[in-house]
Design an enzyme around this catalytic site. Structure first.
Site, PDB file in Angstrom:
ATOM      1  N   GLU A  18      11.785   1.334   0.656  1.00  0.00           N
ATOM      2  CA  GLU A  18      10.669   2.272   0.228  1.00  0.00           C
ATOM      3  C   GLU A  18      11.275   3.708  -0.125  1.00  0.00           C
ATOM      4  O   GLU A  18      11.078   4.354  -1.111  1.00  0.00           O
ATOM      5  CB  GLU A  18       9.903   2.764   1.595  1.00  0.00           C
ATOM      6  CG  GLU A  18       8.747   1.492   1.932  1.00  0.00           C
ATOM      7  CD  GLU A  18       8.062   1.870   3.127  1.00  0.00           C
ATOM      8  OE1 GLU A  18       7.034   1.268   2.985  1.00  0.00           O
ATOM      9  OE2 GLU A  18       8.501   2.532   3.904  1.00  0.00           O
ATOM     10  N   HIS A  21     -14.593  -7.873 -11.582  1.00  0.00           N
ATOM     11  CA  HIS A  21     -13.879  -8.025 -12.690  1.00  0.00           C
ATOM     12  C   HIS A  21     -14.059  -6.442 -13.497  1.00  0.00           C
ATOM     13  O   HIS A  21     -15.226  -6.111 -13.468  1.00  0.00           O
ATOM     14  CB  HIS A  21     -14.684  -9.030 -13.538  1.00  0.00           C
ATOM     15  CG  HIS A  21     -13.713  -9.076 -14.995  1.00  0.00           C
ATOM     16  ND1 HIS A  21     -12.632  -9.707 -14.994  1.00  0.00           N
ATOM     17  CD2 HIS A  21     -13.919  -8.718 -16.450  1.00  0.00           C
ATOM     18  CE1 HIS A  21     -12.072  -9.828 -16.249  1.00  0.00           C
ATOM     19  NE2 HIS A  21     -12.991  -9.094 -16.961  1.00  0.00           N
ATOM     20  N   TYR A  60      12.249  -2.514   4.890  1.00  0.00           N
ATOM     21  CA  TYR A  60      11.348  -1.911   4.362  1.00  0.00           C
ATOM     22  C   TYR A  60      11.536  -0.321   4.169  1.00  0.00           C
ATOM     23  O   TYR A  60      11.195   0.335   3.458  1.00  0.00           O
ATOM     24  CB  TYR A  60      10.139  -2.086   5.005  1.00  0.00           C
ATOM     25  CG  TYR A  60       9.613  -1.359   6.281  1.00  0.00           C
ATOM     26  CD1 TYR A  60       9.238  -0.197   6.422  1.00  0.00           C
ATOM     27  CD2 TYR A  60       9.999  -1.985   7.606  1.00  0.00           C
ATOM     28  CE1 TYR A  60       8.975   0.527   7.529  1.00  0.00           C
ATOM     29  CE2 TYR A  60       9.809  -1.310   8.737  1.00  0.00           C
ATOM     30  CZ  TYR A  60       9.351  -0.042   8.792  1.00  0.00           C
ATOM     31  OH  TYR A  60       8.996   0.674  10.028  1.00  0.00           O
ATOM     32  N   CYS A  99       5.219   8.437  13.370  1.00  0.00           N
ATOM     33  CA  CYS A  99       4.376   8.247  12.003  1.00  0.00           C
ATOM     34  C   CYS A  99       3.886   9.504  11.351  1.00  0.00           C
ATOM     35  O   CYS A  99       3.997   9.595  10.266  1.00  0.00           O
ATOM     36  CB  CYS A  99       3.242   7.472  12.685  1.00  0.00           C
ATOM     37  SG  CYS A  99       1.861   7.140  11.476  1.00  0.00           S
ATOM     38  N   LYS A 151       6.216   9.830   4.246  1.00  0.00           N
ATOM     39  CA  LYS A 151       6.644   8.782   3.480  1.00  0.00           C
ATOM     40  C   LYS A 151       5.432   8.466   2.416  1.00  0.00           C
ATOM     41  O   LYS A 151       5.799   8.478   1.200  1.00  0.00           O
ATOM     42  CB  LYS A 151       6.871   7.421   4.177  1.00  0.00           C
ATOM     43  CG  LYS A 151       7.156   6.260   3.375  1.00  0.00           C
ATOM     44  CD  LYS A 151       7.317   4.880   4.174  1.00  0.00           C
ATOM     45  CE  LYS A 151       5.755   4.731   4.598  1.00  0.00           C
ATOM     46  NZ  LYS A 151       5.821   3.452   5.550  1.00  0.00           N
ATOM     47  N   CYS A 189       5.261   7.148   8.481  1.00  0.00           N
ATOM     48  CA  CYS A 189       4.235   6.961   7.519  1.00  0.00           C
ATOM     49  C   CYS A 189       3.550   8.024   6.680  1.00  0.00           C
ATOM     50  O   CYS A 189       3.224   7.791   5.463  1.00  0.00           O
ATOM     51  CB  CYS A 189       3.000   6.136   8.480  1.00  0.00           C
ATOM     52  SG  CYS A 189       3.469   5.435   9.965  1.00  0.00           S
ATOM     53  N   GLU A 229      -9.635  -9.616  -7.988  1.00  0.00           N
ATOM     54  CA  GLU A 229     -10.201 -10.987  -8.356  1.00  0.00           C
ATOM     55  C   GLU A 229      -9.278 -12.108  -8.316  1.00  0.00           C
ATOM     56  O   GLU A 229      -9.851 -13.411  -8.323  1.00  0.00           O
ATOM     57  CB  GLU A 229     -10.944 -10.726  -9.401  1.00  0.00           C
ATOM     58  CG  GLU A 229     -10.236 -10.579 -10.537  1.00  0.00           C
ATOM     59  CD  GLU A 229     -11.190 -10.453 -11.928  1.00  0.00           C
ATOM     60  OE1 GLU A 229     -12.097 -10.839 -12.152  1.00  0.00           O
ATOM     61  OE2 GLU A 229     -10.985  -9.453 -12.732  1.00  0.00           O
TER      62      GLU A 229
END
Length: 462
Positions: A188, A446, A184, A46, A54, A51, A451
Site C-alpha cells: 500500500e 450495467h 499489505y 487505525c 492511509k 486505516c 456485474e
C-alpha cells in the site's frame, strides 16, 4: 465474584483503539462500571497511523492518476499539477484530531485514565500519568486491547529506517523511497507514494508480494504496480543502511545498493504487550507473541481478557470491533431484544488499498484446492470502462471459487477500481451461503465492473 471483595470497576480496559473503545461503550451501555486507560491519542493505530490516514493518502495519490486520465476525456489542465506535501499533512492532521475528539466523546459514562497502564495482579491496574504520578484501580475483569506495533528487523543501520507510524508525517516528501516488505502495508505504501510522485523501490525477500492472498491476484497486482512505476525486487532484503550526507545508501541482499531519501521498514507487526506485566502474572502467549485466549477471549489467567491485534487472529479493525461486542455480550448480556453474538471468522472480507485496490473474501484458489476438494474457478480479466479512453493500460482481474459438491461460492477476489466497495456487498451473499446458480440468477448493473461477478459463465479451470 466474592461478595467481600470491593472493585472500583467491573471492567477495566487497557487501550483506546477501536476494540477497546467499542468494549467500553457497549459495557457502559449495559450498565456496567467501566474504565479505560490510554497513553496516546484516542483511536489507536487505525485512526492515528493506520486505516484512516492511509486511505486519505491513497485518495491523494489517486488524483495524480485522475489528472492524467482526464486528458483522454478532453480535459486540458493549464499547468502541470504539483503536490503540496505540507498542505496534505495539515489536512490529514486536522481530520485525525477531529476523530480523536469523537473517540473521546464516545466514552461518556466511562472513567477515563490518561497514562500508561500495567497489571500488578489479576485485578489491579497501575496507571502512570504523563506528569509522573501513579494511580491504582481495582477491577473485576481486565481487558487488554493494546493493538500491534511495527517490527523492524535487526540489521546494521536499522535506526535510520522509519515505520508506518512515521511515514505520514515526514518533514519533507521523500523523492526516493525504499520499502522493505511485501505485505499489505508495504504494498500500500509503495503504491501510495509512487502515486504521490516518489520513485519507489519495493524489496521483498519472498518469491512474490502479498503472501497469503490468492496467487493469481498477487501476480496481477505485482504487474500493475510495476506498470505504474514501482520497482519490485523479489528475493531481496535490507542488509545495511548507511547515511551519506543527505542520502541513505541501502545495501540489499541481492548485492545491489539503492539510494533513498527514506527507508520504510514494513516487515510486519507484533502484539503491543511491552510493559504490561503479563509475564509476572503467568499469562500464556502464543509462539507469535500474542495473548492466548479461549473462545470467550479469556486468557490463561482468570479475569484477564484480550481482543484485537494482541490475540493474533485477524488483525483488522472490524474484527476487533466484532470481538469487543461479542465479549461484552458474554460478560454483561446482549442488548434488550438481541441475541448474544458469536464470533465467526469465516468469510471475513478485507481490502488492500494498492493502485488498483484488492477486495477479497473467502478462500483463495490455493486454500480451496487443499484436501482434494473439487472446485470450479471462474475468472475475468479486462480493461475497465473508465480506462477505455483514458489512455491507462490498467486492467481488472476478478475471480470466483466454487465448491463443486454444493455449488456454493467459497472465494471471491478482485483487483481493480472500487474493489473494496464491490466486495463488501458480495461478502453478505457469501455469508448467507449463496451458490453460483444464485449469482447467475442475479441481474447485473450495467455498465459496471461489479456485474462481472454475476455474468461469469465459462469455467476457467477445475
Amino acid at each position: 465474584m466474592n461478595g467481600s471483595t470491593v472493585f472500583d470497576y467491573e471492567l477495566f480496559i487497557i487501550g483506546g483503539g477501536s476494540g477497546g473503545v467499542r468494549a467500553a461503550r457497549r459495557g457502559a451501555a449495559r450498565g456496567a462500571r467501566v474504565a479505560l486507560a490510554e497513553c496516546a491519542r484516542m483511536g489507536g493505530t487505525c485512526v492515528n497511523v493506520g486505516c484512516i490516514p492511509k486511505k486519505i493518502y491513497s485518495y491523494a495519490a489517486h488524483y495524480a492518476e485522475s489528472f492524467q486520465d482526464a486528458r483522454g476525456y478532453g480535459w486540458r489542465l493549464p499547468q502541470a499539477p504539483a503536490l503540496d506535501w505540507e498542505a496534505l499533512k495539515t489536512a490529514r492532521a486536522k481530520e485525525i484530531s477531529r476523530l480523536n475528539g469523537i473517540y473521546e466523546n464516545l466514552l461518556a459514562g466511562v472513567a477515563r485514565f490518561a497514562g500508561r497502564a500495567r497489571l500488578l495482579d489479576a485485578h489491579t491496574v497501575e496507571i502512570a500519568a504523563p506528569d509522573g504520578s501513579t494511580t491504582q484501580a481495582r477491577a473485576q475483569r481486565i481487558l487488554i486491547a493494546t493493538g500491534g506495533t511495527p517490527f523492524v528487523p535487526d540489521f546494521e543501520g536499522r535506526e535510520l529506517a522509519i515505520t508506518s507510524n512515521d511515514i505520514f508525517d515526514l518533514p519533507t516528501f521523500p523523492r526516493r523511497l525504499l520499502v522493505a516488505g511485501g505485505g499489505y502495508i508495504g504494498c500500500e505504501m509503495a503504491s501510495i507514494f509512487n502515486g504521490l510522485g516518489a520513485q519507489v523501490t519495493l524489496a521483498y525477500r519472498g518469491e512474490q508480494i502479498l503472501r497469503g492472498f490468492d496467487d493469481e491476484i498477487r501476480a496481477h497486482i505485482a504487474a500493475q504496480l510495476q506498470a505504474h512505476g514501482v520497482s519490485i525486487r523479489l528475493h531481496s532484503d535490507i542488509v545495511k543502511i548507511m547515511q551519506k550526507e543527505n542520502v541513505l545508501q541501502v545495501q540489499l541482499s541481492d548485492g545491489e545498493t539503492v539510494e533513498a531519501d527514506a527507508v520504510l521498514s514494513a516487515t510486519g507487526r507484533r502484539p503491543n504487550l511491552d510493559g504490561l506485566g503479563l509475564e509476572q502474572l503467568g499469562v500464556k502467549l502464543t509462539k507469535g507473541g500474542a495473548i492466548e485466549v479461549d473462545e470467550h477471549f479469556e486468557s490463561s489467567v482468570s479475569g484477564i481478557y484480550a481482543i484485537g491485534d494482541v490475540v493474533g487472529r485477524k488483525a483488522l479493525t472490524p474484527v476487533a470491533l466484532a470481538e469487543a461486542m461479542t465479549l461484552v455480550d458474554a460478560l454483561f448480556g446482549a442488548a434488550e431484544g438481541k441475541t448474544p453474538r458469536h464470533m465467526d471468522y469465516d468469510n471475513i472480507p478485507s481490502a488492500v488499498f494498492t493502485h488498483p485496490p484488492i477486495g477479497t473474501v473467502g478462500l483463495t484458489e490455493e486454500q480451496a484446492r487443499k484436501g482434494g476438494r473439487a472446485i470450479r474457478v471462474y475468472r475475468s480479466e479486462f480493461r475497465p470502462l473508465v480506462h477505455t479512453i483514458s489512455g491507462s493500460s490498467e486492467r481488472t482481474l476478478m475471480k470466483l471459487i466454487v465448491d463443486d459438491a454444493t455449488d456454493r461460492v467459497i472465494g471471491l477476489h478482485m483487483a481493480g477500481p472500487d474493489a473494496a466497495e464491490i466486495t463488501q456487498g458480495f461478502a453478505v451473499a457469501m455469508k448467507a451461503g449463496a451458490t453460483k446458480a444464485q449469482f447467475d440468477a442475479t441481474i447485473g448493473i450495467h455498465p459496471s465492473s461489479a456485474e462481472e461477478f454475476v455474468t461469469m459463465r465459462d469455467v476457467a479451470r477445475r
